[in-house]
Motif scaffolding. Structure first.
Motif, short mmCIF file in Angstrom:
data_model
loop_
_atom_site.label_atom_id
_atom_site.label_comp_id
_atom_site.label_asym_id
_atom_site.label_seq_id
_atom_site.Cartn_x
_atom_site.Cartn_y
_atom_site.Cartn_z
N GLY A 232 0.93 -1.37 -0.03
CA GLY A 232 -0.01 -0.06 -0.01
C GLY A 232 0.87 1.32 -0.15
O GLY A 232 1.92 1.31 0.56
N GLN A 233 0.59 2.24 -0.52
CA GLN A 233 1.00 3.52 -0.58
C GLN A 233 0.49 4.65 0.17
O GLN A 233 -0.86 4.66 0.51
N MET A 234 1.24 5.13 1.26
CA MET A 234 0.61 5.88 2.35
C MET A 234 0.25 7.09 1.67
O MET A 234 0.70 7.93 0.90
N VAL A 235 -1.37 7.52 1.83
CA VAL A 235 -2.05 8.73 1.53
C VAL A 235 -2.41 9.64 2.59
O VAL A 235 -2.26 9.32 3.64
N ASP A 236 -2.76 10.86 2.24
CA ASP A 236 -3.26 11.96 3.28
C ASP A 236 -4.76 11.43 3.33
O ASP A 236 -5.72 11.34 2.50
N ILE A 237 -5.26 11.35 4.71
CA ILE A 237 -6.60 10.95 4.81
C ILE A 237 -7.00 11.77 6.07
O ILE A 237 -6.36 12.17 7.10
N VAL A 238 -8.37 12.43 5.87
CA VAL A 238 -8.82 13.30 7.11
C VAL A 238 -9.29 12.35 8.56
O VAL A 238 -9.93 11.46 8.20
N PRO A 239 -8.62 12.33 9.55
CA PRO A 239 -8.99 11.62 10.58
C PRO A 239 -10.57 11.64 11.25
O PRO A 239 -10.73 12.85 11.05
#
Ligand SMILES: [Zn+2]
Length: 413
Positions: A232-239
């Motif tokens: 998997g590639q680390m993404v930006d995600i709103v917690p």
């Protein structure tokens, strides 16, 4: 505003099927569970498909949903695992979930879990982490629970579209898989080549490592190979915590669960005594759950053992792990403040006869202040199917709990 809160107790892989060794009952039906049954009888019950009927989910996806995300937010298991064990993850990192495994001289996987190795995996990992590979790609490698570990490839021109080297259960006795690109991009081809090289190098380093010499001398299987999966590639995600403005704590021993909790912006608590198996410290988990609910809106407390026993096809041990879960929930209920709901859930079914996750729904229950009651008296897969919550999705269940706390906006006027 009612100051209501929730503690959710999650029994990993709880759902099962009727088993001949248990007189045709499921492990949860067979187990003696006075505390779970009291919650069922005082509250409302139902069945939950994490995503939809028939779809099996992994522990990561199951918890992603139980923690308030939708399935499409899934970032891949590797990034979750890396977060869970406290690795310094950067956007763009290609991250793999790994097992320490045992292979013979012909590349045949003798044991996917290297005899379920638990000791000195940190020493083995240190021998691999920091390896330099071609094209400015850095390697980070860290051990996780028991035989598990995480590998990060960091650098330019990489892709997560590569296959697993892990032949997966129950394929002990088969060769490990060469990593292949999963699309036609140059990045995928390059990543597969680099990863194959890393795995060969790691095999050579591990094979001559003193920790493995000691294991062989003691009649144990050497951890001489790394099986990779779940790129998997680390993404930006709103917690979730930020989105809902909700304060949440998660208490767990398993790094996967802790990783999803960190992704969601939840505080996490773990301890070496939370083993991810049947010898986990339930008193500590129960005490932390009560302490944490004082300052938070929601507390999740997780137990891994039922899933482990399902994977190992040990129905009587699964019963024992469920009775331990019942005991932990009982300890929590003894000290539960009046404004706190107790919710019971599982992330998926792991039937003993299958030894893997299946798409059958899991039982759910909620007890607490002013909850509507149904007529169910016992918490299990059969009785809860007739409960007042009906058969709902994981997101429906989480929304129901958030609704009880007043976190769900009214639609219309
Ligand atoms: Zn699970």
């Amino acid at each position: 505003m009612l100051n209501r809160k929730v503690i959710m107790a999650i029994a990993d892989g709880l759902g099962d099927r009727p088993h001949p060794l248990l007189g045709g009952k499921t492990p949860l039906e067979y187990a003696r569970t006075p505390n779970l049954d009291r919650i069922a009888s005082e509250g409302i019950n139902g069945m939950m498909d994490l995503i939809a009927p028939g779809i099996p989910v992994g522990t990561d996806m199951g918890h992603l949903i139980l923690f308030g995300y939708q399935p499409h937010h899934y970032p891949g298991r590797g990034p979750i695992e890396a977060l869970g064990i406290g690795m310094n993850v950067k956007p763009g990192d290609i991250i793999f979930r790994c097992n320490f495994a045992t292979v013979n001289e012909n590349g045949i996987v003798v044991d996917r879990r290297a005899g379920r190795i638990r000791e000195k995996t940190d020493e083995l990992a240190q021998a691999i982490s920091g390896l330099e590979v071609e094209g400015g790609v850095e390697i980070e490698f860290m051990p996780a629970t028991e035989h598990r570990a995480v590998l990060i490839l960091r650098g330019p021109g990489l892709s997560d579209k590569v296959s697993d080297s892990d032949p997966k259960a129950p394929n002990d006795g088969k060769p490990y898989h060469k990593v292949e690109p999963l699309d036609s991009s140059e990045e995928a081809r390059r990543t597969a080549n680099i990863l194959n090289l890393v795995l060969e190098t790691a095999h050579s380093i591990l094979s001559s490592h003193p920790v493995n010499a000691e294991r062989i001398a003691n009649g144990k299987l050497p951890a001489n190979f790394i099986l990779t999966r779940g790129a998997g590639q680390m993404v930006d995600i709103v917690p979730v915590a930020q989105k809902l403005k909700i304060n949440v704590s998660c208490i767990a021993g398993e790094s996967t669960v802790l990783g999803v909790a960190k992704l969601a912006g939840y505080k996490t608590f773990t301890d070496s005594s939370m083993t991810g198996n049947i010898d986990t410290d339930i008193e500590l988990k129960a005490r932390l759950a009560i302490e944490e609910i004082a300052d938070n809106d929601f507390v999740y407390v997780h137990m891994k053992a039922p899933d482990v026993k399902g994977h190992d096809n040990e129905p009587h041990e699964k019963v024992r792990s469920i009775e331990l879960f019942d005991h932990m929930v009982g300890l929590i209920c003894q000290q539960l403040p009046e404004n706190v709901y107790i919710a019971l859930a599982a992330d998926h079914s792991t039937p003993c006869e299958v030894g893997e996750h299946t798409g059958e729904p899991v039982p759910i229950a909620i007890a607490g202040p002013s909850i509507r009651r149904d007529r169910i008296l016992q918490y299990n897969e059969i009785d809860c199917a007739e409960g007042g919550l009906g058969n709902i999705s994981g997101s429906d269940f989480v929304r129901t709990l958030h609704g009880l706390l007043g976190f769900v906006k009214k639609q219309g006027n």
